[in-house]
Design a protein around this motif. Structure first.
Motif, PDB file in Angstrom:
ATOM      1  N   ARG A 170       1.010  -7.106  -4.061  1.00  0.00           N
ATOM      2  CA  ARG A 170       2.026  -6.071  -3.979  1.00  0.00           C
ATOM      3  C   ARG A 170       1.404  -4.697  -4.009  1.00  0.00           C
ATOM      4  NH1 ARG A 170       7.589  -7.667  -6.838  1.00  0.00           N
ATOM      5  NH2 ARG A 170       7.732  -9.698  -5.883  1.00  0.00           N
ATOM      6  N   ASP A 171       0.429  -4.514  -4.831  1.00  0.00           N
ATOM      7  CA  ASP A 171      -0.247  -3.222  -4.890  1.00  0.00           C
ATOM      8  C   ASP A 171      -0.874  -2.903  -3.533  1.00  0.00           C
ATOM      9  OD1 ASP A 171       0.440  -2.712  -7.467  1.00  0.00           O
ATOM     10  OD2 ASP A 171      -1.463  -3.374  -8.351  1.00  0.00           O
ATOM     11  N   ASN A 172      -1.471  -3.906  -2.923  1.00  0.00           N
ATOM     12  CA  ASN A 172      -2.057  -3.715  -1.590  1.00  0.00           C
ATOM     13  C   ASN A 172      -0.974  -3.409  -0.568  1.00  0.00           C
ATOM     14  OD1 ASN A 172      -4.691  -4.035  -2.327  1.00  0.00           O
ATOM     15  ND2 ASN A 172      -4.790  -6.222  -1.844  1.00  0.00           N
ATOM     16  N   ASP A 173       0.147  -4.100  -0.672  1.00  0.00           N
ATOM     17  CA  ASP A 173       1.257  -3.861   0.245  1.00  0.00           C
ATOM     18  C   ASP A 173       1.795  -2.430   0.087  1.00  0.00           C
ATOM     19  OD1 ASP A 173       1.174  -6.370   1.326  1.00  0.00           O
ATOM     20  OD2 ASP A 173       2.830  -7.192   0.114  1.00  0.00           O
TER      21      ASP A 173
ATOM     22  N   LYS B 148      -1.557  -7.971  -7.339  1.00  0.00           N
ATOM     23  CA  LYS B 148      -2.571  -7.369  -6.477  1.00  0.00           C
ATOM     24  C   LYS B 148      -2.052  -7.287  -5.059  1.00  0.00           C
ATOM     25  CE  LYS B 148      -7.028  -8.114  -8.469  1.00  0.00           C
ATOM     26  NZ  LYS B 148      -8.300  -8.713  -8.315  1.00  0.00           N
TER      27      LYS B 148
ATOM     28  N   ARG C 154       0.175   0.125  -1.127  1.00  0.00           N
ATOM     29  CA  ARG C 154      -0.828   1.067  -0.626  1.00  0.00           C
ATOM     30  C   ARG C 154      -0.831   1.088   0.897  1.00  0.00           C
ATOM     31  NH1 ARG C 154      -4.979  -1.228  -4.350  1.00  0.00           N
ATOM     32  NH2 ARG C 154      -4.414  -0.297  -6.308  1.00  0.00           N
ATOM     33  N   GLN C 155      -0.715  -0.088   1.478  1.00  0.00           N
ATOM     34  CA  GLN C 155      -0.703  -0.175   2.935  1.00  0.00           C
ATOM     35  C   GLN C 155       0.544   0.522   3.488  1.00  0.00           C
ATOM     36  OE1 GLN C 155      -1.079  -4.159   4.505  1.00  0.00           O
ATOM     37  NE2 GLN C 155      -1.065  -3.405   6.624  1.00  0.00           N
ATOM     38  N   LYS C 156       1.674   0.293   2.841  1.00  0.00           N
ATOM     39  CA  LYS C 156       2.924   0.934   3.272  1.00  0.00           C
ATOM     40  C   LYS C 156       2.802   2.455   3.125  1.00  0.00           C
ATOM     41  CE  LYS C 156       5.761  -2.649   3.943  1.00  0.00           C
ATOM     42  NZ  LYS C 156       6.191  -3.008   5.241  1.00  0.00           N
ATOM     43  N   GLU C 157       2.222   2.883   2.020  1.00  0.00           N
ATOM     44  CA  GLU C 157       2.039   4.332   1.805  1.00  0.00           C
ATOM     45  C   GLU C 157       1.117   4.923   2.869  1.00  0.00           C
ATOM     46  OE1 GLU C 157       0.554   4.703  -2.194  1.00  0.00           O
ATOM     47  OE2 GLU C 157       2.572   4.671  -3.066  1.00  0.00           O
ATOM     48  N   ALA C 158       0.039   4.171   3.201  1.00  0.00           N
ATOM     49  CA  ALA C 158      -0.894   4.642   4.229  1.00  0.00           C
ATOM     50  C   ALA C 158      -0.189   4.706   5.580  1.00  0.00           C
ATOM     51  CB  ALA C 158      -2.123   3.740   4.295  1.00  0.00           C
ATOM     52  N   GLU C 159       0.607   3.653   5.889  1.00  0.00           N
ATOM     53  CA  GLU C 159       1.343   3.644   7.147  1.00  0.00           C
ATOM     54  C   GLU C 159       2.351   4.800   7.176  1.00  0.00           C
ATOM     55  OE1 GLU C 159       3.136  -0.205   7.574  1.00  0.00           O
ATOM     56  OE2 GLU C 159       1.208  -1.200   7.911  1.00  0.00           O
TER      57      GLU C 159
ATOM     58  N   LYS D  48       2.153   7.579   5.544  1.00  0.00           N
ATOM     59  CA  LYS D  48       1.393   8.821   5.675  1.00  0.00           C
ATOM     60  C   LYS D  48       1.001   9.035   7.131  1.00  0.00           C
ATOM     61  CE  LYS D  48      -2.374  11.424   3.685  1.00  0.00           C
ATOM     62  NZ  LYS D  48      -3.526  11.465   2.813  1.00  0.00           N
TER      63      LYS D  48
END
Length: 163
Positions: free
Chosen positions: A15-18, A13, A20-25, A27
């Motif tokens: 890592r998934d959040n990381d 979980k 997603r956060q990295k993808e958002a950053e 983006k």
């Protein structure tokens, strides 16, 4: 699941959040980069458009376009003028030909009238001549008749005088 990956409870979980956060950053970074590039391009274009060199080039092209347009209009007017002149010359030539034809017809009619009048005058003269000759013949017959009558009367008197 990936066999090389070790799974600890609760770490997936995270890592998934990381991720997603990295993808958002990432983006957000891409959007910021795109905005900055767009702003830089806009600024560069604006600076170029506001430069004297570009303004002079635009002015030169506008003047060339206007000159080309005037030249095209002038050429078209010259073409139309030549066409109108040619048409006017053709019309004048046609009118000249028609006038010559009319003059020829008038001359031909005048000649025919003169010929007809001459023939008529000749026929009239011929009739008058025949009438004159007829009158002359009648006159000679009368004179001859009178002369014979006179001779007969003289012979008659001479006979009466002899008796």
């Amino acid at each position: 699941m990936d066999p090389n990956r070790t799974v600890f409870p609760g770490t997936t979980k995270l890592r998934d959040n990381d991720v997603r956060q990295k993808e958002a950053e990432l983006k957000l970074l891409e959007e910021e980069l795109a905005r900055r590039v767009e702003e830089a391009v806009r600024k560069n274009v604006e600076e170029c458009l506001n430069s004297e060199e570009v303004k002079d080039e635009i002015k030169r092209r506008v003047e060339e376009g206007i000159k080309k347009l005037f030249d095209e209009v002038d050429a078209q007017l010259q073409k139309e003028k030549q066409a109108a002149l040619h048409e006017a010359r053709q019309k004048v030539e046609q009118e000249r030909k028609e006038r010559e034809e009319l003059d020829r017809m008038i001359e031909e009619n005048r000649r025919k009238v003169e010929e007809s009048q001459r023939r008529e005058a000749q026929e009239q003269h011929q009739k008058e001549m025949e009438r004159y000759l007829e009158l002359e013949r009648i006159q000679k017959q009368r004179e001859e008749a009178l002369r014979r009558k006179k001779i007969e009367e003289e012979e008659e008197r001479a006979k009466q005088m002899r008796y």
